[in-house]
Design a protein around this motif. Structure first.
Motif, PDB file in Angstrom:
ATOM      1  N   MET A   1       0.839  -1.194   0.000  1.00  0.00           N
ATOM      2  CA  MET A   1       0.000   0.000   0.000  1.00  0.00           C
ATOM      3  C   MET A   1       0.874   1.244   0.000  1.00  0.00           C
ATOM      4  N   ASP A   2       0.584   2.202  -0.877  1.00  0.00           N
ATOM      5  CA  ASP A   2       1.287   3.479  -0.920  1.00  0.00           C
ATOM      6  C   ASP A   2       0.480   4.507  -0.132  1.00  0.00           C
ATOM      7  N   LEU A   3       1.046   4.970   0.985  1.00  0.00           N
ATOM      8  CA  LEU A   3       0.358   5.954   1.813  1.00  0.00           C
ATOM      9  C   LEU A   3       0.738   7.356   1.371  1.00  0.00           C
ATOM     10  N   ASP A   4      -0.233   8.248   1.414  1.00  0.00           N
ATOM     11  CA  ASP A   4      -0.031   9.661   1.086  1.00  0.00           C
ATOM     12  C   ASP A   4       0.417  10.380   2.362  1.00  0.00           C
ATOM     13  N   LEU A   5       1.636  10.956   2.317  1.00  0.00           N
ATOM     14  CA  LEU A   5       2.171  11.602   3.523  1.00  0.00           C
ATOM     15  C   LEU A   5       1.313  12.776   3.982  1.00  0.00           C
ATOM     16  N   ALA A   6       0.715  13.487   3.053  1.00  0.00           N
ATOM     17  CA  ALA A   6      -0.146  14.610   3.441  1.00  0.00           C
ATOM     18  C   ALA A   6      -1.344  14.105   4.239  1.00  0.00           C
ATOM     19  N   GLN A   7      -1.878  12.961   3.827  1.00  0.00           N
ATOM     20  CA  GLN A   7      -2.998  12.378   4.565  1.00  0.00           C
ATOM     21  C   GLN A   7      -2.545  11.878   5.932  1.00  0.00           C
ATOM     22  N   VAL A   8      -1.376  11.267   5.987  1.00  0.00           N
ATOM     23  CA  VAL A   8      -0.872  10.762   7.264  1.00  0.00           C
ATOM     24  C   VAL A   8      -0.594  11.919   8.217  1.00  0.00           C
ATOM     25  N   VAL A  38      -8.440  12.939   5.809  1.00  0.00           N
ATOM     26  CA  VAL A  38      -8.583  11.862   6.787  1.00  0.00           C
ATOM     27  C   VAL A  38      -9.490  10.769   6.235  1.00  0.00           C
ATOM     28  N   ALA A  39     -10.577  11.158   5.565  1.00  0.00           N
ATOM     29  CA  ALA A  39     -11.505  10.169   5.003  1.00  0.00           C
ATOM     30  C   ALA A  39     -10.823   9.306   3.947  1.00  0.00           C
ATOM     31  N   ARG A  40      -9.977   9.924   3.106  1.00  0.00           N
ATOM     32  CA  ARG A  40      -9.270   9.152   2.078  1.00  0.00           C
ATOM     33  C   ARG A  40      -8.274   8.190   2.711  1.00  0.00           C
ATOM     34  N   LEU A  41      -7.620   8.628   3.787  1.00  0.00           N
ATOM     35  CA  LEU A  41      -6.706   7.727   4.490  1.00  0.00           C
ATOM     36  C   LEU A  41      -7.471   6.548   5.088  1.00  0.00           C
ATOM     37  N   ARG A  47     -10.119   1.140   7.578  1.00  0.00           N
ATOM     38  CA  ARG A  47     -10.399   1.210   9.015  1.00  0.00           C
ATOM     39  C   ARG A  47     -10.797   2.638   9.374  1.00  0.00           C
ATOM     40  N   LYS A  48     -11.723   2.789  10.285  1.00  0.00           N
ATOM     41  CA  LYS A  48     -12.050   4.090  10.848  1.00  0.00           C
ATOM     42  C   LYS A  48     -10.984   4.452  11.874  1.00  0.00           C
ATOM     43  N   LEU A  49     -10.467   5.663  11.775  1.00  0.00           N
ATOM     44  CA  LEU A  49      -9.424   6.111  12.684  1.00  0.00           C
ATOM     45  C   LEU A  49      -9.950   7.025  13.783  1.00  0.00           C
ATOM     46  N   PHE A  50     -11.074   7.692  13.522  1.00  0.00           N
ATOM     47  CA  PHE A  50     -11.682   8.589  14.501  1.00  0.00           C
ATOM     48  C   PHE A  50     -13.138   8.227  14.702  1.00  0.00           C
ATOM     49  N   GLU A  51     -13.580   8.444  15.916  1.00  0.00           N
ATOM     50  CA  GLU A  51     -14.994   8.290  16.262  1.00  0.00           C
ATOM     51  C   GLU A  51     -15.491   9.642  16.719  1.00  0.00           C
ATOM     52  N   ARG A  52     -16.486  10.160  16.042  1.00  0.00           N
ATOM     53  CA  ARG A  52     -17.048  11.446  16.442  1.00  0.00           C
ATOM     54  C   ARG A  52     -18.008  11.252  17.605  1.00  0.00           C
TER      55      ARG A  52
END
Length: 314
Positions: A1-8, A38-41, A47-52
């Motif tokens: 998987m190629d992660l986008d640093l701006a998203q990270v 964040v949504a694209r990441l 996986r969901k990373l945040f819970e509102r």
């Protein structure tokens, strides 16, 4: 998987703040743009990373597991960029607060360390300098930083590097021009002027408020010569500049030192916390040596005044 640093990076800053608005401000993004990153990441990871929640946002279990490796990834990315650029360019410095002449301070450092490989460029103000650091357009900033409505961003390091006395300058026709030393209280009989909105000249606005000095913040900053020309032609106003800024004889202005107490203008250095440019340690060492040898950080609360936000750390 190629992660986008701006998203990270968007994820790590939001995880540290747990507040999308504050994280967006630190990253100089809109909340909508931050949310999209964040949504694209999350989509890429599956996986969901945040819970509102009703109180804001919280990290999910996956978000907590991802946080430290994500921080390492951002640090590695910044180090890789710095390493690639290391031998190709000088350290790029942005300066602001031009009527207070920041170049004088840098000229002193270059005289002390003539081998410093630096490149200088103006910035309109503190906000623009922070944006330049974030985007990588500059590596280091010198000027007075403003108070923030939130904690200082951990991605940027700030250091107080110089406290400089200021003086009053005015037309020889100004009623205050009869003496060579004035107290801040004496200035209440006059009217201070500076060509910028009060929000961009926090030191002067704080000075005026603290000592109850009438002030007008209006006009356009066109440089020192128009600044001196305005004061010459408007004897109802005076202004404050750093004591070592030279007023040319042709300006025909009166200069008065300030005492009881002496106001100090704070110069701050800012840089990316994980900056790896080889010149940065040399530049910081030059600042430290100048502060030690020339008293740049001398501060006596009994003799000096500066805004609370500029106070040296204990």
């Amino acid at each position: 998987m190629d992660l986008d640093l701006a998203q990270v990076r968007a994820f790590t800053v939001t995880a540290e703040r747990l507040h999308f608005g504050q994280a967006a401000a630190e990253l100089f993004l809109t909340q909508q743009a931050l949310s999209k990153r964040v949504a694209r990441l999350e989509d890429a990871l599956g996986r969901k990373l945040f819970e509102r929640t009703g109180h804001g946002v919280e990290l999910t279990a996956a978000g907590r597991r991802f946080l430290e490796p994500a921080r390492e990834l951002v640090r590695a990315g910044e180090a890789a960029v710095a390493a690639a650029r290391l031998d190709e360019r000088p350290l790029r410095i942005g300066v602001w607060g031009h009527l207070f002449a920041p170049m004088r301070t840098l000229r002193t450092l270059v005289d002390r360390e003539p081998g410093l490989a630096i490149e200088l460029g103006p910035r309109p103000g503190f906000t623009e300098a922070m944006a330049g650091l974030r985007s990588g357009e500059i590596d280091f900033g010198l000027g007075r930083t403003h108070a923030l409505d939130e904690p200082w961003p951990p991605a940027v390091t700030r250091r107080l590097v110089r406290l400089e006395p200021v003086k009053a300058v005015m037309s020889r026709e100004n009623p205050l021009a009869g003496v060579d030393v004035l107290s801040p209280a004496d200035l209440r009989a006059g009217r201070m002027w500076f060509p910028a909105p009060a929000g961009r000249v926090g030191f002067l606005a704080a000075f005026a408020a603290h000592f109850a000095v009438p002030a007008d913040f209006a006009g356009i900053n066109l440089g020192l010569d128009p600044f001196f020309g305005y004061l010459h032609d408007h004897p109802e106003h005076f202004s404050l500049i750093c004591a070592d800024v030279e007023v040319p004889p042709a300006a025909d202005l009166h200069e008065a030192a300030l005492a009881g107490p002496v106001p100090l203008y704070a110069w701050h250095a800012v840089w990316r916390t994980h900056e790896r440019h080889a010149v940065l340690p040399q530049l910081l060492a030059a600042f430290a040596a100048a502060a030690r040898d020339e008293g740049w950080l001398d501060h006596d609360p009994q003799r000096h005044w500066l805004p609370e936000e500029d106070m040296p750390s204990a």
